[in-house]
Design a protein around this motif. Sequence first.
Motif, PDB file in Angstrom:
ATOM      1  N   CYS A 110     -32.277  -9.531 -20.063  1.00 43.07           N
ATOM      2  CA  CYS A 110     -33.764  -9.672 -20.014  1.00 43.07           C
ATOM      3  C   CYS A 110     -34.047  -9.265 -20.945  1.00 43.07           C
ATOM      4  N   CYS A 111     -33.874  -8.125 -21.518  1.00 43.87           N
ATOM      5  CA  CYS A 111     -34.597  -7.464 -22.742  1.00 43.87           C
ATOM      6  C   CYS A 111     -33.902  -7.235 -24.199  1.00 43.87           C
ATOM      7  N   ASN A 145     -41.220   0.916 -20.899  1.00 42.08           N
ATOM      8  CA  ASN A 145     -40.488   0.594 -19.013  1.00 42.08           C
ATOM      9  C   ASN A 145     -41.323   1.844 -18.712  1.00 42.08           C
ATOM     10  N   LEU A 158     -36.020   0.201 -23.351  1.00 44.56           N
ATOM     11  CA  LEU A 158     -35.613   0.180 -22.229  1.00 44.56           C
ATOM     12  C   LEU A 158     -35.238   1.595 -21.966  1.00 44.56           C
ATOM     13  N   ALA A 186     -35.889   3.275 -15.501  1.00 38.89           N
ATOM     14  CA  ALA A 186     -35.639   1.209 -15.349  1.00 38.89           C
ATOM     15  C   ALA A 186     -35.282   2.303 -12.801  1.00 38.89           C
ATOM     16  N   ARG A 201     -34.380  -3.789  -9.691  1.00 35.39           N
ATOM     17  CA  ARG A 201     -33.478  -4.830 -10.548  1.00 35.39           C
ATOM     18  C   ARG A 201     -32.819  -4.208 -11.048  1.00 35.39           C
ATOM     19  N   GLY A 259     -37.807  -0.191 -11.446  1.00 36.25           N
ATOM     20  CA  GLY A 259     -37.404  -0.854 -11.164  1.00 36.25           C
ATOM     21  C   GLY A 259     -36.831  -1.461 -10.093  1.00 36.25           C
ATOM     22  N   GLU A 279     -40.584  -4.975 -12.805  1.00 35.52           N
ATOM     23  CA  GLU A 279     -39.416  -5.696 -13.260  1.00 35.52           C
ATOM     24  C   GLU A 279     -39.341  -6.609 -14.613  1.00 35.52           C
ATOM     25  N   PRO A 280     -38.400  -6.426 -15.691  1.00 36.63           N
ATOM     26  CA  PRO A 280     -38.100  -6.248 -17.270  1.00 36.63           C
ATOM     27  C   PRO A 280     -38.778  -7.818 -17.392  1.00 36.63           C
ATOM     28  N   ASP A 334     -29.906  -6.512 -15.230  1.00 39.22           N
ATOM     29  CA  ASP A 334     -31.043  -7.639 -15.603  1.00 39.22           C
ATOM     30  C   ASP A 334     -31.897  -7.347 -16.497  1.00 39.22           C
ATOM     31  N   TRP A 335     -32.305  -5.601 -16.387  1.00 41.37           N
ATOM     32  CA  TRP A 335     -32.696  -5.432 -17.888  1.00 41.37           C
ATOM     33  C   TRP A 335     -32.415  -5.355 -18.949  1.00 41.37           C
TER      34      TRP A 335
END
Length: 247
Positions: free
Chosen positions: A184-185, A140, A165, A170, A176, A174, A145-146, A180-181
């Motif tokens: 999600c990832c 990223n 990541l 982020a 978030r 980012g 958003e992730p 959250d990252w």
Amino acid sequence: MDVQKLYISTIDPNARFIARKYDLGLEIADFCYAYNMDEGFCQMDALVRKKLEGIRRRLFHGPFSELFPCAIDLKARALAADRFRQAIFLAAGYGAKNIVLHGGFLPYGYFPQWYVEQSILFWKGFLADMPEDVSIFLENVLEPEPEMLRDIVEAVGDARLGLCLDIGHANVYGKRSLEDWLSCCGPYLEHVHIHNNDGTRDTHGDLMTGTIPIKPFLNRLGEKCPEATVTLEISEAEASVEWLLEA
């Protein structure tokens, strides 16, 4: 922090000395600009091989400047594929099977839905003729958003494509929380770039200065993704290495 999972990026001019001193792996960042694979390659190749002397674990950061897998212009998309392919075979010559590549999202340049849909098409086609033992980690940068990168990797459905990541990116770009990252990832997270900043600029600063709680994040990473590897992507990294490894 387990040093066997820890790398240092060659954006630090002293990376090879630090890696040897602390038994770290090396993330080769000398070809982030693709022209280094062309003009002056012989000199760059000799420099990289010197850096790798005595380093057992190697990882390769591929080129990213002006390379967009979701490009509207199909010739631009083909350029990205050519450069990525060139980087992957170059990395293999350095003993690096794991490759970090940027996803290539541009806010205001691509609608998020286009970015995801066209990236899925790109990576499915690209991986069709890639070696079975290569691993690509999509990183990223400007993605807010992730889910964007997660959805790409999930839809491609190829074990050779995972996620990297970058927590500094982020924190700046980012929308978030890092939790959250990470959540999600998580199922696809293979590698992490760590550096710190104040949330306003991507400074690649030392781990001790900034708004990212580095050690709590790494504790959560160890809980959720215990096999993930980590690179310190800092231009002057030794103090951060010492801080990270202290008891």
